[in-house]
Design a protein around this motif. Structure first.
Motif, PDB file in Angstrom:
ATOM      1  N   LEU A   2      -1.338   3.965 -10.714  1.00  0.00           N
ATOM      2  CA  LEU A   2      -0.043   3.626  -9.898  1.00  0.00           C
ATOM      3  C   LEU A   2      -0.144   3.505  -8.554  1.00  0.00           C
ATOM      4  O   LEU A   2       0.506   2.305  -8.090  1.00  0.00           O
ATOM      5  CB  LEU A   2       1.058   4.865 -10.158  1.00  0.00           C
ATOM      6  N   ASN A   3      -0.980   4.114  -7.913  1.00  0.00           N
ATOM      7  CA  ASN A   3      -1.411   3.706  -6.376  1.00  0.00           C
ATOM      8  C   ASN A   3      -1.753   2.211  -6.272  1.00  0.00           C
ATOM      9  O   ASN A   3      -1.424   1.708  -5.225  1.00  0.00           O
ATOM     10  CB  ASN A   3      -2.232   4.842  -5.959  1.00  0.00           C
ATOM     11  N   PHE A   4      -2.753   2.065  -7.034  1.00  0.00           N
ATOM     12  CA  PHE A   4      -3.275   0.725  -7.112  1.00  0.00           C
ATOM     13  C   PHE A   4      -2.344  -0.461  -7.335  1.00  0.00           C
ATOM     14  O   PHE A   4      -2.186  -1.582  -6.404  1.00  0.00           O
ATOM     15  CB  PHE A   4      -4.209   0.387  -8.229  1.00  0.00           C
ATOM     16  N   ILE A   9       1.741  -4.344  -4.922  1.00  0.00           N
ATOM     17  CA  ILE A   9       3.273  -4.910  -4.700  1.00  0.00           C
ATOM     18  C   ILE A   9       3.393  -4.995  -3.049  1.00  0.00           C
ATOM     19  O   ILE A   9       3.863  -5.955  -2.681  1.00  0.00           O
ATOM     20  CB  ILE A   9       4.174  -3.646  -5.252  1.00  0.00           C
ATOM     21  N   ARG A  10       2.896  -3.822  -2.357  1.00  0.00           N
ATOM     22  CA  ARG A  10       3.218  -4.009  -0.829  1.00  0.00           C
ATOM     23  C   ARG A  10       2.458  -5.036  -0.185  1.00  0.00           C
ATOM     24  O   ARG A  10       2.965  -6.028   0.558  1.00  0.00           O
ATOM     25  CB  ARG A  10       2.576  -2.600  -0.019  1.00  0.00           C
ATOM     26  N   HIS A  19       9.861  -9.240  -3.070  1.00  0.00           N
ATOM     27  CA  HIS A  19       9.184  -8.017  -4.254  1.00  0.00           C
ATOM     28  C   HIS A  19       8.911  -8.801  -5.440  1.00  0.00           C
ATOM     29  O   HIS A  19       9.510  -9.583  -6.000  1.00  0.00           O
ATOM     30  CB  HIS A  19      10.052  -7.095  -4.659  1.00  0.00           C
ATOM     31  N   PRO A  20       7.656  -8.573  -5.795  1.00  0.00           N
ATOM     32  CA  PRO A  20       7.234  -9.411  -7.045  1.00  0.00           C
ATOM     33  C   PRO A  20       7.891  -8.734  -8.493  1.00  0.00           C
ATOM     34  O   PRO A  20       8.521  -7.559  -8.173  1.00  0.00           O
ATOM     35  CB  PRO A  20       5.655  -8.789  -7.250  1.00  0.00           C
ATOM     36  N   ASN A  21       8.209  -9.629  -9.470  1.00  0.00           N
ATOM     37  CA  ASN A  21       9.010  -9.055 -10.460  1.00  0.00           C
ATOM     38  C   ASN A  21       8.059  -9.222 -11.793  1.00  0.00           C
ATOM     39  O   ASN A  21       8.568  -8.930 -12.842  1.00  0.00           O
ATOM     40  CB  ASN A  21      10.179  -9.890 -10.512  1.00  0.00           C
ATOM     41  N   LEU A  22       6.837  -9.524 -11.669  1.00  0.00           N
ATOM     42  CA  LEU A  22       5.851  -9.671 -12.728  1.00  0.00           C
ATOM     43  C   LEU A  22       4.575  -8.877 -12.491  1.00  0.00           C
ATOM     44  O   LEU A  22       4.049  -8.986 -11.483  1.00  0.00           O
ATOM     45  CB  LEU A  22       5.451 -11.208 -13.090  1.00  0.00           C
ATOM     46  N   PRO A  63      -5.646  -6.160 -12.690  1.00  0.00           N
ATOM     47  CA  PRO A  63      -4.060  -6.272 -12.617  1.00  0.00           C
ATOM     48  C   PRO A  63      -3.766  -6.975 -11.257  1.00  0.00           C
ATOM     49  O   PRO A  63      -4.449  -7.339 -10.432  1.00  0.00           O
ATOM     50  CB  PRO A  63      -3.771  -4.925 -12.326  1.00  0.00           C
ATOM     51  N   HIS A  64      -2.589  -8.097 -11.755  1.00  0.00           N
ATOM     52  CA  HIS A  64      -2.171  -8.535 -10.526  1.00  0.00           C
ATOM     53  C   HIS A  64      -0.635  -8.925 -10.606  1.00  0.00           C
ATOM     54  O   HIS A  64      -0.293  -8.599 -11.823  1.00  0.00           O
ATOM     55  CB  HIS A  64      -2.784  -9.956 -10.347  1.00  0.00           C
TER      56      HIS A  64
END
Length: 76
Positions: A2-4, A9-10, A19-22, A63-64
């Motif tokens: 979750l931190n990653f 996101i930041r 803010h990304p939505n995917l 993840p991206h």
């Protein structure tokens, strides 16, 4: 995990100003994400927490995050 995701996101917000939505994940990443939160969380509640659609695909290596004007999801 979750931190990653929060770091992704930041960084995206800093670079693009939105803010990304995917969130793109492999099934293994998705399981790690689910394991990183309280067991009462469902994938739906994780989506709500992140304010993002989750795209899970076996071909995703890392993840991206991304932003799309119209996010779509498969009906459950």
């Amino acid at each position: 995990m979750l931190n990653f995701i929060y770091r992704l996101i930041r960084e995206f917000e800093r670079e693009h100003g939105i803010h990304p939505n995917l969130l793109y994940l492999s099934p293994v990443h998705a399981q790690h994400l689910k394991d990183s939160v309280d067991e009462s969380y469902t994938m739906q509640s994780i989506r709500n927490l992140l304010h993002m659609e989750l795209i899970v695909n076996q071909d995703i290596v890392h993840p991206h995050v991304a932003w799309a004007q119209c996010a779509q999801r498969v009906a459950v």
